[in-house]
Design a protein around this motif. Structure first.
Motif, PDB file in Angstrom:
ATOM      1  N   ARG A 211       0.842  -1.204   0.000  1.00 55.82           N
ATOM      2  CA  ARG A 211       0.000   0.000   0.000  1.00 55.82           C
ATOM      3  C   ARG A 211       0.865   1.238   0.000  1.00 55.82           C
TER       4      ARG A 211
ATOM      5  N   ALA B 102       0.390   5.046   1.620  1.00 57.63           N
ATOM      6  CA  ALA B 102      -0.500   5.587   2.662  1.00 57.63           C
ATOM      7  C   ALA B 102      -0.184   7.040   2.981  1.00 57.63           C
ATOM      8  N   PRO B 103      -0.409   7.937   2.044  1.00 58.21           N
ATOM      9  CA  PRO B 103      -0.054   9.338   2.296  1.00 58.21           C
ATOM     10  C   PRO B 103      -1.053  10.054   3.207  1.00 58.21           C
ATOM     11  N   SER B 104      -0.561  11.084   3.875  1.00 57.04           N
ATOM     12  CA  SER B 104      -1.432  11.964   4.657  1.00 57.04           C
ATOM     13  C   SER B 104      -1.739  13.179   3.785  1.00 57.04           C
TER      14      SER B 104
ATOM     15  N   GLU C 268      -4.363   8.671   4.898  1.00 53.24           N
ATOM     16  CA  GLU C 268      -4.188   8.730   6.352  1.00 53.24           C
ATOM     17  C   GLU C 268      -4.568  10.127   6.841  1.00 53.24           C
TER      18      GLU C 268
ATOM     19  N   TYR D 292      -1.410   7.472  14.912  1.00 53.52           N
ATOM     20  CA  TYR D 292      -0.792   6.855  13.739  1.00 53.52           C
ATOM     21  C   TYR D 292      -0.519   5.366  13.983  1.00 53.52           C
TER      22      TYR D 292
ATOM     23  N   VAL E  49      -2.466   2.507  11.800  1.00 54.91           N
ATOM     24  CA  VAL E  49      -1.699   1.893  10.723  1.00 54.91           C
ATOM     25  C   VAL E  49      -1.707   0.361  10.843  1.00 54.91           C
TER      26      VAL E  49
ATOM     27  N   ARG F  33       7.771   1.436   2.854  1.00 56.68           N
ATOM     28  CA  ARG F  33       7.743   2.825   3.324  1.00 56.68           C
ATOM     29  C   ARG F  33       9.170   3.277   3.622  1.00 56.68           C
TER      30      ARG F  33
ATOM     31  N   LEU G 164      10.647   5.575   9.045  1.00 58.49           N
ATOM     32  CA  LEU G 164       9.597   4.978   9.888  1.00 58.49           C
ATOM     33  C   LEU G 164      10.037   3.674  10.538  1.00 58.49           C
TER      34      LEU G 164
ATOM     35  N   LYS H   6       7.676  17.510   4.140  1.00 59.87           N
ATOM     36  CA  LYS H   6       6.363  17.747   3.532  1.00 59.87           C
ATOM     37  C   LYS H   6       6.246  19.177   3.013  1.00 59.87           C
TER      38      LYS H   6
END
Ligand code: GLU
Ligand code: ZN
Length: 284
Positions: A6, A8-10, A42, A199, A203, A217, A221, A258
């Motif tokens: 996957r 899984a961006p915010s 997310e 989070y 997750v 990822r 992380l 970001k």
């Protein structure tokens, strides 16, 4: 096993080159394994998530040539699942409420007898100010932050824990010890006041719900992964294989943030770059 990964961006800002690398790598690995790429938005931090950023995520990913399995999961629709997990952990005496502020924690952690404050994956390791001696009975309090009693949690699972790590093209098994969790991570927040979740909790629940076999990822992380492994054991969830990839850095060697809008995918698009150019920029 069917390969399912996957991205899984915010939706709290534009996707930049680092995101593009993560998404393209996940897609390529899924293609190579005849598996699937899933997408998860997310957006539990509703104070920062914006519909326009979410729309731009779909747009950028399509432009990059990615395809993903439908439906897209949005964490803002998943609060009942997070609530159920929090209830289960609460009923086992593993959570307690804590309204300490960052400043309270910094002050308690740097008291003269404590030495220099230690840092865990979520910042200063919680010094345990509000941790009850005995589990609290009664219904779970709402609208208050909840911490995981890590020492108590550690007693409920078998040690050592391990996880499979495939980043760097060099598969290995990483061991997680009780001591690392208690002294190096501590009582992390699982439900934040503003979100009703966190989070870490979301997750692991969603990776299991989306039947993710491989989590691809960034290496930033990897410190959070032992927390995820502990939660998977506590909640009886499937444990995926992990692939923590290299980070894309700017010319000065700094990791892209970001807010680094100069490297937003949208900007490269508007300058006339192709998806192939982006692939070349990130070394794919
Ligand atoms: N939503 C996280 C981020 O955008 C990614 C979480 C994950 O891949 O586990 O940084
Ligand atoms: Zn507290």
């Amino acid at each position: 096993m069917i390969f399912r990964t996957r991205f899984a961006p915010s939706p709290t800002g534009p996707l930049h080159l680092g995101h593009a690398y993560s998404a393209l790598l996940a897609f390529d690995l899924a293609q190579a394994a005849s598996g699937a790429l899933l997408l998860r938005i997310e957006d539990i931090d509703q104070s920062r998530a914006r519909a326009n950023w979410e729309a731009q995520i779909y747009d950028d990913l399509e432009w990059l040539g990615l395809r993903w399995e439908m439906p897209v999961m949005r964490q803002s629709n998943r609060l009942p699942a997070y609530d159920a997990a929090l209830d289960a952990l609460w009923d086992r005496g593993l959570l307690y409420s804590c309204t300490c502020t960052r400043a309270d924690i910094a002050a308690a952690a740097s008291a003269p007898q404590e030495g220099a404050p230690l840092l865990g994956p979520d910042g200063i390791i919680y010094p345990g100010t509000c941790r009850p001696t005995n589990p609290i009975s009664g219904p779970r309090p709402r609208d208050t932050p909840l911490r995981l009693d890590m020492t108590r949690a550690c007693k409920m699972i078998g040690w050592p824990l391990t996880f499979a790590e495939e980043g760097d093209g060099n598969p290995k098994t990483i061991t997680v010890t009780q001591n690392e969790m208690i002294s190096g991570v501590g009582d992390i927040v699982l439900a934040r006041r503003d979100m009703g979740t966190s989070y870490h909790l979301s997750v692991v629940i969603d990776d299991a719900e989306q039947r993710i076999s491989h989590v691809v990822r960034g290496r930033d992380l990897i410190e959070a992964t032992p927390v995820h492994v502990v939660l998977q054991h506590l909640l009886g969830l499937f444990q995926p294989t992990y692939h923590h990839h290299r980070l894309i850095r700017d010319a000065a060697g700094k990791r892209l943030a970001k807010r680094d809008d100069a490297r937003a995918i949208a900007l490269f698009r508007h300058k006339g770059c192709s998806a192939q150019d982006i692939r070349a920029m990130v070394g794919l």
